[in-house]
Design a protein around this motif. Structure first.
Motif, PDB file in Angstrom:
ATOM      1  N   MET A 152      77.439  50.962  10.891  1.00 19.75           N
ATOM      2  CA  MET A 152      76.602  50.243  11.864  1.00 19.75           C
ATOM      3  C   MET A 152      77.442  49.194  12.614  1.00 19.75           C
ATOM      4  O   MET A 152      77.319  49.050  13.841  1.00 19.75           O
TER       5      MET A 152
ATOM      6  N   ILE B   7      71.744  54.523   8.673  1.00 19.73           N
ATOM      7  CA  ILE B   7      71.568  53.084   8.971  1.00 19.73           C
ATOM      8  C   ILE B   7      71.830  52.214   7.742  1.00 19.73           C
ATOM      9  O   ILE B   7      71.994  51.004   7.871  1.00 19.73           O
TER      10      ILE B   7
ATOM     11  N   ASN C  81      72.599  57.296  20.554  1.00 19.98           N
ATOM     12  CA  ASN C  81      71.641  57.779  19.567  1.00 19.98           C
ATOM     13  C   ASN C  81      72.315  57.782  18.191  1.00 19.98           C
ATOM     14  O   ASN C  81      73.274  58.514  17.969  1.00 19.98           O
ATOM     15  N   VAL C  82      71.808  56.932  17.278  1.00 20.10           N
ATOM     16  CA  VAL C  82      72.365  56.849  15.924  1.00 20.10           C
ATOM     17  C   VAL C  82      71.374  57.486  14.964  1.00 20.10           C
ATOM     18  O   VAL C  82      70.263  56.979  14.787  1.00 20.10           O
ATOM     19  N   ASP C  83      71.751  58.605  14.362  1.00 21.86           N
ATOM     20  CA  ASP C  83      70.802  59.323  13.510  1.00 21.86           C
ATOM     21  C   ASP C  83      71.558  59.993  12.370  1.00 21.86           C
ATOM     22  O   ASP C  83      72.619  60.566  12.568  1.00 21.86           O
ATOM     23  N   LYS C  84      70.985  59.923  11.176  1.00 20.62           N
ATOM     24  CA  LYS C  84      71.604  60.523   9.992  1.00 20.62           C
ATOM     25  C   LYS C  84      71.410  62.041   9.984  1.00 20.62           C
ATOM     26  O   LYS C  84      72.126  62.754   9.313  1.00 20.62           O
TER      27      LYS C  84
ATOM     28  N   ALA D 143      64.618  54.823  13.305  1.00 13.70           N
ATOM     29  CA  ALA D 143      65.008  55.620  12.133  1.00 13.70           C
ATOM     30  C   ALA D 143      64.155  55.214  10.946  1.00 13.70           C
ATOM     31  O   ALA D 143      64.037  54.030  10.628  1.00 13.70           O
TER      32      ALA D 143
ATOM     33  N   THR E 154      68.038  54.086  17.131  1.00 10.09           N
ATOM     34  CA  THR E 154      68.178  54.723  15.816  1.00 10.09           C
ATOM     35  C   THR E 154      67.042  55.736  15.650  1.00 10.09           C
ATOM     36  O   THR E 154      65.936  55.519  16.140  1.00 10.09           O
TER      37      THR E 154
ATOM     38  N   HIS F 105      64.803  50.477  17.174  1.00 13.87           N
ATOM     39  CA  HIS F 105      64.978  50.956  15.790  1.00 13.87           C
ATOM     40  C   HIS F 105      63.801  51.840  15.377  1.00 13.87           C
ATOM     41  O   HIS F 105      62.728  51.354  15.025  1.00 13.87           O
TER      42      HIS F 105
ATOM     43  N   LEU G 268      70.738  47.160   9.269  1.00 11.55           N
ATOM     44  CA  LEU G 268      70.788  47.176  10.732  1.00 11.55           C
ATOM     45  C   LEU G 268      70.596  45.764  11.307  1.00 11.55           C
ATOM     46  O   LEU G 268      71.272  45.362  12.270  1.00 11.55           O
TER      47      LEU G 268
END
Ligand code: NAD
Length: 357
Positions: A67, A61, A32-35, A83, A8, A81, A109
């Motif tokens: 998620m 997240i 890759n998890v990103d806002k 983020a 994240t 994690h 998360l």
């Protein structure tokens, strides 16, 4: 064994270094998890975005269904994690986003990870045993140190000073509670100040480099005597991957560079490096641009990390000294004007959906 890492905040400063390190120097897969807040920049992962082992998901997240879907679809072995809302000054002007992302987001998360891990326990106990949730945090949770002696260890009591550090402290507690209460296999790391390539220009080191190049004043808070322990971002990324893959479940590891410098020393060293690498067109020295401005409220005086545990137990040591890392950083900003110019003029946000989706 090839693993899938769900990272994240992988479009941020440290997260992008982790993503680049994983793709360029290991055979693992990365989701890759990103806002993509103002701090997220897909151009920081452009060097690896076309790799078949890399995926990007634009998501918040705090969004529980998103998620859950990310876990279900990608079946990660490791969560890293990162983020977060991360800028202390912004947390003083607007703490709400810090509570939302750093506390609520970490909770969401953790719950998504727990539901996924419980499913693994039934379907594949061996993978469930090896699953890891690694929470990346800061040494600012410890508050500050009085005088020149003493170091933060893993057992230093928490005493955060700013809305940022308080929200990170709370998120650390949540992660440890999910380990103690539910058995989720977690790890926590607390690191000192990072610096290096792809650092957003609101933070001290890139701000000073870019202001100096533009001939603008170099604003130093108070007397510039605040002491920080600096670590080159790629050394941090390597440490994080070592902890995520080799750390003991439930443990905390402090990460630091043994580089205690006052803010004024940092700015003066930057000026001297720029003077050597890019002398100003007119006569004069970059140091002449230094100006002292009113200190920020609650400004911690000194942070310094004892990184002995990660060195002893996992054999990690930083590769860069402060001098070598800072020289690399200045050289990177001189050679990568495109990257920071697009941050300064805002165009980095315009192409968000164009890269690596
Ligand atoms: P950063 O601000 O550069 O990056 C944060 C990333 O998180 C951005 O890409 C942003 O888009 C993303 N993000 C923010 N809110 C989000 C949300 N709600 N959902 C999904 N993504 C979101 O931060 P950084 O400097 O790379 O720091 C990363 C982590 O390391 C943070 O948790 C920070 O507390 C910690 N840390 C930072 C330092 C440092 O010196 N920068 C030192 C120690 C620890």
């Amino acid at each position: 064994m090839v693993k899938t890492f769900l990272v994240t905040g992988g479009a941020g400063f440290i997260g992008s270094a982790v993503v680049r390190e994983l793709i360029q120097h290991t055979s693992h897969r990365v989701v890759n998890v990103d806002k993509l807040t103002y701090a997220g920049n897909l151009e920081s992962v452009a060097p690896v975005a076309d790799d078949a082992r890399y995926r990007f998901i634009q998501a918040d997240i705090c969004d529980a269904p998103a998620m859950a879907a990310a876990f279900a679809e990608h079946q990660p072995d490791v969560v890293m994690h990162l983020a977060a809302e991360s800028h202390v000054d912004r947390s003083i002007d607007g703490p709400a986003a810090f509570v939302e992302t750093n506390l609520v987001g970490t909770y969401v998360l953790l719950e998504a990870a727990r539901a996924y891990w419980r499913g693994l326990l039934e379907a594949d106990p061996e993978r469930a045993r090896d699953f890891r949730f690694h929470h990346i945090s800061t040494d600012e949770v410890y508050g500050d140190l009085e005088g020149p002696e003493g170091l933060f260890t893993e057992s230093t009591p928490y005493a955060p000073s700013s809305p940022y550090s308080a929200s990170k402290a709370g998120s650390d507690h949540l992660v440890r509670a999910w380990q103690r209460t539910y058995g989720l296999p977690t790890l926590v790391t607390n690191c000192s100040n990072n610096y290096g390539p792809y650092h957003f220009p609101e933070k001290l080191i890139p701000l000073m480099i870019l202001n100096a190049l533009a001939g603008k004043p170099l604003p130093v808070y108070g007397d510039g005597g605040q002491i920080r322990d600096w670590l080159y971002v790629e050394d941090h990324a390597r440490a994080l991957i070592q902890v995520a893959t080799g750390g003991a479940v439930g443990e905390t590891y402090n990460i630091g560079g043994h580089n205690e410098k006052t803010n004024l020393e940092v700015v003066e060293t930057l000026c001297d490096l720029l003077q050597e690498l890019r002398p100003p067109a007119a006569d004069g020295h970059y140091r002449d641009l230094i100006t002292f401005v009113q200190d920020r409220p609650g400004h911690d005086r000194r942070y310094a990390i004892d990184a002995g545990k990660i060195e002893r137990e996992l054999g990690w040591v930083p590769r860069e000294t402060f001098e070598s890392g800072l020289r690399k950083t200045v050289a990177w900003y001189l050679q990568n004007q495109d990257w920071w110019q697009r941050v300064l003029d805002g165009s980095y946000q315009g192409e968000r959906l164009g890269v690596g989706v």
